[in-house]
Design a protein around this motif. Sequence first.
Motif, PDB file in Angstrom:
ATOM      1  N   SER A   1       0.772  -1.094  -0.061  1.00  0.00           N
ATOM      2  CA  SER A   1       0.104   0.209  -0.055  1.00  0.00           C
ATOM      3  C   SER A   1       0.887   1.231   0.028  1.00  0.00           C
ATOM      4  CB  SER A   1      -0.740   0.109   1.243  1.00  0.00           C
ATOM      5  OG  SER A   1      -1.798  -1.029   1.258  1.00  0.00           O
ATOM      6  N   CYS A   2       2.062   1.317   0.648  1.00  0.00           N
ATOM      7  CA  CYS A   2       2.738   2.608   0.906  1.00  0.00           C
ATOM      8  C   CYS A   2       3.477   2.540  -0.401  1.00  0.00           C
ATOM      9  CB  CYS A   2       3.668   2.126   2.231  1.00  0.00           C
ATOM     10  SG  CYS A   2       2.895   2.386   3.495  1.00  0.00           S
ATOM     11  N   ARG A   3       3.732   1.569  -1.235  1.00  0.00           N
ATOM     12  CA  ARG A   3       4.568   1.716  -2.518  1.00  0.00           C
ATOM     13  C   ARG A   3       3.681   2.315  -3.454  1.00  0.00           C
ATOM     14  NH1 ARG A   3       7.448  -4.320  -2.169  1.00  0.00           N
ATOM     15  NH2 ARG A   3       9.188  -3.398  -0.993  1.00  0.00           N
ATOM     16  N   ASN A   4       2.407   1.989  -3.332  1.00  0.00           N
ATOM     17  CA  ASN A   4       1.308   2.497  -4.111  1.00  0.00           C
ATOM     18  C   ASN A   4       1.098   3.970  -3.940  1.00  0.00           C
ATOM     19  OD1 ASN A   4       0.753   0.226  -5.457  1.00  0.00           O
ATOM     20  ND2 ASN A   4      -0.886  -0.482  -4.067  1.00  0.00           N
ATOM     21  N   ILE A   5       1.147   4.459  -2.670  1.00  0.00           N
ATOM     22  CA  ILE A   5       1.220   5.762  -2.069  1.00  0.00           C
ATOM     23  C   ILE A   5       2.372   6.522  -2.814  1.00  0.00           C
ATOM     24  CG2 ILE A   5       1.298   7.605  -0.198  1.00  0.00           C
ATOM     25  CD1 ILE A   5      -0.273   5.151   1.694  1.00  0.00           C
ATOM     26  N   ILE A   6       3.214   6.271  -2.668  1.00  0.00           N
ATOM     27  CA  ILE A   6       4.635   6.827  -3.450  1.00  0.00           C
ATOM     28  C   ILE A   6       4.493   6.992  -4.826  1.00  0.00           C
ATOM     29  CG2 ILE A   6       7.014   6.448  -3.899  1.00  0.00           C
ATOM     30  CD1 ILE A   6       7.374   5.337  -1.043  1.00  0.00           C
TER      31      ILE A   6
ATOM     32  N   PHE B   1     -10.713   0.973   3.200  1.00  0.00           N
ATOM     33  CA  PHE B   1     -11.126   1.938   2.390  1.00  0.00           C
ATOM     34  C   PHE B   1      -9.844   2.896   1.838  1.00  0.00           C
ATOM     35  CE2 PHE B   1     -12.699   6.602   2.600  1.00  0.00           C
ATOM     36  CZ  PHE B   1     -13.935   6.232   1.409  1.00  0.00           C
ATOM     37  N   LEU B   2      -8.797   2.901   2.577  1.00  0.00           N
ATOM     38  CA  LEU B   2      -7.545   3.856   2.012  1.00  0.00           C
ATOM     39  C   LEU B   2      -7.027   3.162   1.066  1.00  0.00           C
ATOM     40  CD1 LEU B   2      -5.705   6.236   2.466  1.00  0.00           C
ATOM     41  CD2 LEU B   2      -4.463   4.913   4.197  1.00  0.00           C
ATOM     42  N   ASN B   3      -6.817   1.792   0.979  1.00  0.00           N
ATOM     43  CA  ASN B   3      -6.347   1.114  -0.081  1.00  0.00           C
ATOM     44  C   ASN B   3      -7.122   1.071  -1.243  1.00  0.00           C
ATOM     45  OD1 ASN B   3      -4.131  -0.122   1.021  1.00  0.00           O
ATOM     46  ND2 ASN B   3      -4.875  -1.705   2.211  1.00  0.00           N
ATOM     47  N   CYS B   4      -8.388   0.926  -1.400  1.00  0.00           N
ATOM     48  CA  CYS B   4      -9.084   1.206  -2.240  1.00  0.00           C
ATOM     49  C   CYS B   4      -9.052   2.558  -3.087  1.00  0.00           C
ATOM     50  CB  CYS B   4     -10.934   0.887  -1.837  1.00  0.00           C
ATOM     51  SG  CYS B   4     -11.856   1.326  -3.084  1.00  0.00           S
ATOM     52  N   LEU B   5      -9.143   3.671  -2.467  1.00  0.00           N
ATOM     53  CA  LEU B   5      -9.077   4.890  -2.881  1.00  0.00           C
ATOM     54  C   LEU B   5      -7.772   5.056  -3.597  1.00  0.00           C
ATOM     55  CD1 LEU B   5     -10.763   7.160  -0.021  1.00  0.00           C
ATOM     56  CD2 LEU B   5     -11.425   6.893  -2.587  1.00  0.00           C
ATOM     57  N   ILE B   6      -6.793   4.514  -2.961  1.00  0.00           N
ATOM     58  CA  ILE B   6      -5.230   4.958  -3.485  1.00  0.00           C
ATOM     59  C   ILE B   6      -5.125   3.894  -4.821  1.00  0.00           C
ATOM     60  CG2 ILE B   6      -2.744   3.877  -3.275  1.00  0.00           C
ATOM     61  CD1 ILE B   6      -3.276   4.255  -0.336  1.00  0.00           C
ATOM     62  N   ARG B   7      -5.899   2.904  -4.939  1.00  0.00           N
ATOM     63  CA  ARG B   7      -5.877   2.272  -6.099  1.00  0.00           C
ATOM     64  C   ARG B   7      -6.635   2.885  -7.329  1.00  0.00           C
ATOM     65  NH1 ARG B   7      -5.722  -4.315  -5.783  1.00  0.00           N
ATOM     66  NH2 ARG B   7      -5.135  -3.972  -7.973  1.00  0.00           N
ATOM     67  N   LEU B   8      -7.845   3.230  -6.919  1.00  0.00           N
ATOM     68  CA  LEU B   8      -8.805   3.905  -7.875  1.00  0.00           C
ATOM     69  C   LEU B   8      -7.995   5.250  -8.422  1.00  0.00           C
ATOM     70  CD1 LEU B   8     -12.304   3.811  -6.125  1.00  0.00           C
ATOM     71  CD2 LEU B   8     -11.494   3.030  -8.250  1.00  0.00           C
ATOM     72  N   GLU B   9      -7.132   6.106  -7.580  1.00  0.00           N
ATOM     73  CA  GLU B   9      -6.679   7.241  -7.935  1.00  0.00           C
ATOM     74  C   GLU B   9      -5.557   6.933  -8.941  1.00  0.00           C
ATOM     75  OE1 GLU B   9      -5.299  11.717  -6.522  1.00  0.00           O
ATOM     76  OE2 GLU B   9      -6.602  10.581  -5.218  1.00  0.00           O
ATOM     77  N   ASN B  10      -4.689   6.018  -8.499  1.00  0.00           N
ATOM     78  CA  ASN B  10      -3.426   5.799  -9.207  1.00  0.00           C
ATOM     79  C   ASN B  10      -4.215   5.131 -10.601  1.00  0.00           C
ATOM     80  OD1 ASN B  10      -0.942   5.952  -8.449  1.00  0.00           O
ATOM     81  ND2 ASN B  10      -1.251   4.109  -6.629  1.00  0.00           N
ATOM     82  N   ALA B  11      -5.167   4.514 -10.784  1.00  0.00           N
ATOM     83  CA  ALA B  11      -5.667   3.998 -12.076  1.00  0.00           C
ATOM     84  C   ALA B  11      -6.360   5.133 -12.809  1.00  0.00           C
ATOM     85  CB  ALA B  11      -6.740   2.945 -12.008  1.00  0.00           C
ATOM     86  N   SER B  12      -6.956   6.160 -11.917  1.00  0.00           N
ATOM     87  CA  SER B  12      -7.377   7.139 -12.759  1.00  0.00           C
ATOM     88  C   SER B  12      -6.659   8.363 -13.236  1.00  0.00           C
ATOM     89  CB  SER B  12      -8.252   7.804 -11.703  1.00  0.00           C
ATOM     90  OG  SER B  12      -9.760   7.006 -11.128  1.00  0.00           O
ATOM     91  N   ARG B  13      -5.425   8.469 -12.589  1.00  0.00           N
ATOM     92  CA  ARG B  13      -4.389   9.254 -12.925  1.00  0.00           C
ATOM     93  C   ARG B  13      -3.831   8.952 -14.292  1.00  0.00           C
ATOM     94  NH1 ARG B  13      -5.862  14.234 -10.659  1.00  0.00           N
ATOM     95  NH2 ARG B  13      -5.720  14.119  -8.331  1.00  0.00           N
ATOM     96  N   VAL B  14      -3.559   7.521 -14.266  1.00  0.00           N
ATOM     97  CA  VAL B  14      -2.952   6.972 -15.486  1.00  0.00           C
ATOM     98  C   VAL B  14      -3.850   7.124 -16.728  1.00  0.00           C
ATOM     99  CG1 VAL B  14      -2.168   4.861 -16.494  1.00  0.00           C
ATOM    100  CG2 VAL B  14      -1.372   5.429 -14.184  1.00  0.00           C
ATOM    101  N   PHE B  15      -4.871   7.065 -16.511  1.00  0.00           N
ATOM    102  CA  PHE B  15      -6.122   6.904 -17.595  1.00  0.00           C
ATOM    103  C   PHE B  15      -6.257   8.291 -18.014  1.00  0.00           C
ATOM    104  CE2 PHE B  15     -10.409   7.625 -19.149  1.00  0.00           C
ATOM    105  CZ  PHE B  15     -10.477   6.300 -20.016  1.00  0.00           C
ATOM    106  N   GLN B  16      -6.249   9.400 -16.994  1.00  0.00           N
ATOM    107  CA  GLN B  16      -6.366  10.693 -17.766  1.00  0.00           C
ATOM    108  C   GLN B  16      -4.992  11.327 -18.364  1.00  0.00           C
ATOM    109  OE1 GLN B  16      -7.087  12.615 -13.606  1.00  0.00           O
ATOM    110  NE2 GLN B  16      -9.371  12.711 -13.775  1.00  0.00           N
ATOM    111  N   ALA B  17      -3.694  10.522 -17.848  1.00  0.00           N
ATOM    112  CA  ALA B  17      -2.726  10.932 -18.695  1.00  0.00           C
ATOM    113  C   ALA B  17      -2.551  10.671 -20.199  1.00  0.00           C
ATOM    114  CB  ALA B  17      -1.480  10.548 -17.646  1.00  0.00           C
ATOM    115  N   LEU B  18      -3.381   9.396 -20.093  1.00  0.00           N
ATOM    116  CA  LEU B  18      -3.258   8.679 -21.507  1.00  0.00           C
ATOM    117  C   LEU B  18      -4.393   9.135 -22.494  1.00  0.00           C
ATOM    118  CD1 LEU B  18      -2.011   5.197 -20.494  1.00  0.00           C
ATOM    119  CD2 LEU B  18      -1.019   6.640 -21.604  1.00  0.00           C
ATOM    120  N   SER B  19      -5.517   9.690 -21.730  1.00  0.00           N
ATOM    121  CA  SER B  19      -6.941   9.996 -22.469  1.00  0.00           C
ATOM    122  C   SER B  19      -6.559  11.305 -23.233  1.00  0.00           C
ATOM    123  CB  SER B  19      -8.002   9.725 -21.724  1.00  0.00           C
ATOM    124  OG  SER B  19      -7.992  10.536 -20.626  1.00  0.00           O
ATOM    125  N   VAL B  20      -6.026  11.627 -24.047  1.00  0.00           N
ATOM    126  CA  VAL B  20      -5.506  13.001 -24.679  1.00  0.00           C
ATOM    127  C   VAL B  20      -6.823  13.719 -25.296  1.00  0.00           C
ATOM    128  CG1 VAL B  20      -4.068  14.366 -25.927  1.00  0.00           C
ATOM    129  CG2 VAL B  20      -3.031  12.324 -24.694  1.00  0.00           C
TER     130      VAL B  20
END
Length: 447
Positions: free
Chosen positions: A330-335, A416-435
């Motif tokens: 989880s902490c590696r995902n946060i970083i 709950f925190l683990n869920c949000l971290i994974r969702l935000e990581n996936a969402s940020r990657v998606f936003q970066a690639l959906s030009v």
Amino acid sequence: TSSAVESEARTPFGLIKGHAYSVTGIEEVSYRGRQVRLIRIRNPWGQVEWNGPWSDNSPEWRSVSPSEQKRLSQAARDDGEFWMKFEDFKVHFDKVEICNLTPDALEDNTAHKWEVTIHQGSWVRGATAGGCRNFLETFWTNPQIKLHLTEKDDGEDDCTFIAALMQKGRRKLKKLGAEMLTIGYSIYESPGRDGHLGKDFFRYHPSKARSKTYINLREVSNRFKLPPGDYVLIPTTFEPHQEADFCLRIFSEKKAITEDLDENVAIDLPEPLHPTPNPQETEEEKQFRALFEQISGKDMEISAEELEYVLNAVLKKTKNIKFKNLSIISCRNIISLMDTSGNGKLEFNEFKVFWEKMKKWISIFLQFDFDKSGSMSSYELRGALKAAGYQLNNYLLQLIVLRYSDEQFQIEFDDFLNCLIRLENASRVFQALSVKSKEFINLNIGE
């Protein structure tokens, strides 16, 4: 028919208790100068017949002319089909179910066809198995189907339709000891907005119609007449937390339009925060800086292992939330989420931005912990994630609940925190690639 204990027991009159017979004909016959009402019944076994008055070999037939017997196809055959007096039928049978073959099957001989729409769905424990309206806290999480009634019946002011709710696969599961669930449904007038209706709507609005009863049958169906308009149908089990697949069919005289009231998947996240210097640090921030310096050492950067120690030390002291432990993964995902420099570690300002984010998540968690138990019901996850910026459909919610809730359908803060971290990581990657598009991305093998 009789109780389940006596089911399939044979009576002295040749009828089988708890057995489903078919009605195959009704006639009036001239008998000793008066008309007698008869009803023809069939045992689906193809044998074992009624042996009372008007049965195949009863003396009553001797007083009926051969032409009448021929008209009634009367013959003494052990084929499971027999006549009986209508009054005897009412004495020995206590329930009749009518199958609506067409909208006007009971009114005239004109052939009409039903308009039919079919919805397949599931009640999933912890996510969409909310139970009936008696359980308001979870009732709103059930699947919701919107029904558009636009065309009135010919010569009428209302629209006729039949709603038939069937639980799927229960007969197959009976071999494993599963029983039929008690099912039913309620119909509400639509408030005119799209999306899944929330708890408060059902708190303040009564249903316009509902199934006559909740009952443990394979299928529950009722005929309704409602004014033209938009309605929302809620199929449910009686008790919450009961899992099953279901099929909902809407039969209507005129064309009716139905759709699942599910959320479209949408992400509404603020732009990533950038650290800003605060000339006046709060006492909390001073404590964090002191702890941060103590753990990070001279380089003022925290690794995943050090972050694990810091967060667990802080969160275990946080009041009003149940918290077990944050893992190294989880902490590696946060970083991965917060590391703007790409060195695989968190500087203090990056950590500070993350802490602001986590304070918001703690606030959301406490907001949706309605019973103040320190954990959140999995049925509230839809609302909590929406408050955090994630609008998810039923399928994604079900997957997340299966992953993060416990056997009591509770979610503690670390999950709950683990869920949000994974969702935000996936969402940020998606936003970066959906030009070019906000709904689709194209990936090459490297990406």
